[in-house]
Design a protein around this motif. Sequence first.
Motif, PDB file in Angstrom:
ATOM      1  N   VAL A  20       0.865  -1.184   0.000  1.00 46.25           N
ATOM      2  CA  VAL A  20       0.000   0.000   0.000  1.00 46.25           C
ATOM      3  C   VAL A  20       0.897   1.228   0.000  1.00 46.25           C
ATOM      4  N   LEU A  22       0.886   5.319   0.475  1.00 46.72           N
ATOM      5  CA  LEU A  22       0.159   6.499   0.948  1.00 46.72           C
ATOM      6  C   LEU A  22       0.979   7.726   0.587  1.00 46.72           C
ATOM      7  N   GLU A 107     -10.472   2.129   8.745  1.00 47.18           N
ATOM      8  CA  GLU A 107     -10.266   2.710   7.412  1.00 47.18           C
ATOM      9  C   GLU A 107     -10.154   1.625   6.350  1.00 47.18           C
ATOM     10  N   PHE A 109      -8.285   0.611   2.930  1.00 44.17           N
ATOM     11  CA  PHE A 109      -7.095   0.887   2.135  1.00 44.17           C
ATOM     12  C   PHE A 109      -7.387   0.518   0.688  1.00 44.17           C
ATOM     13  N   VAL A 115      -6.433   8.375   4.921  1.00 42.27           N
ATOM     14  CA  VAL A 115      -6.137   7.928   6.273  1.00 42.27           C
ATOM     15  C   VAL A 115      -5.324   9.023   6.951  1.00 42.27           C
ATOM     16  N   VAL A 128      -4.600   7.114  -0.188  1.00 35.85           N
ATOM     17  CA  VAL A 128      -4.159   5.807  -0.680  1.00 35.85           C
ATOM     18  C   VAL A 128      -3.996   5.933  -2.186  1.00 35.85           C
ATOM     19  N   VAL A 131      -2.642   0.096  -4.178  1.00 35.63           N
ATOM     20  CA  VAL A 131      -2.813  -1.153  -3.424  1.00 35.63           C
ATOM     21  C   VAL A 131      -2.560  -2.257  -4.428  1.00 35.63           C
TER      22      VAL A 131
END
Length: 134
Positions: A20, A22, A107, A109, A115, A128, A131
Amino acid sequence: MTSTAETKATPELTPNFRHVRLALAREKGHPDGDREQGYDLLVPLDAEGRLDAAEWKTHQAACRVRRFAHGQTELVGRLRRKPGGTWYFDYAEGDEDDEVGFRLGEERFVPGEYVSIRSDGAMHTYQVKLVERL
């Protein structure tokens, strides 16, 4: 061919594990956000894209976080969970460097979601961006 010792040293990741990414969302001083400031996570997610606590519990050593920002040294640590369920990023012994997620357990993702993480004494929001399966 890998030896038995090498196999045991490398934790087997389940199909639920994801990378993931961010990136810092819009905030004061960053009106367009900042793709060069954020986190890379290696975490297990459930079918809805939420952190999978049961999977994390059995694979804690594999749940990693990398904080990056231009001009700063990258930090590498682990995803941890406090009694009561609060998720945080742990980089070194002690809690001075811990970064606590705001309701990270609730949350999702998934790309486009947001987030919040408290770091350096302030709450910052991240989007995000990615993913992906491993």
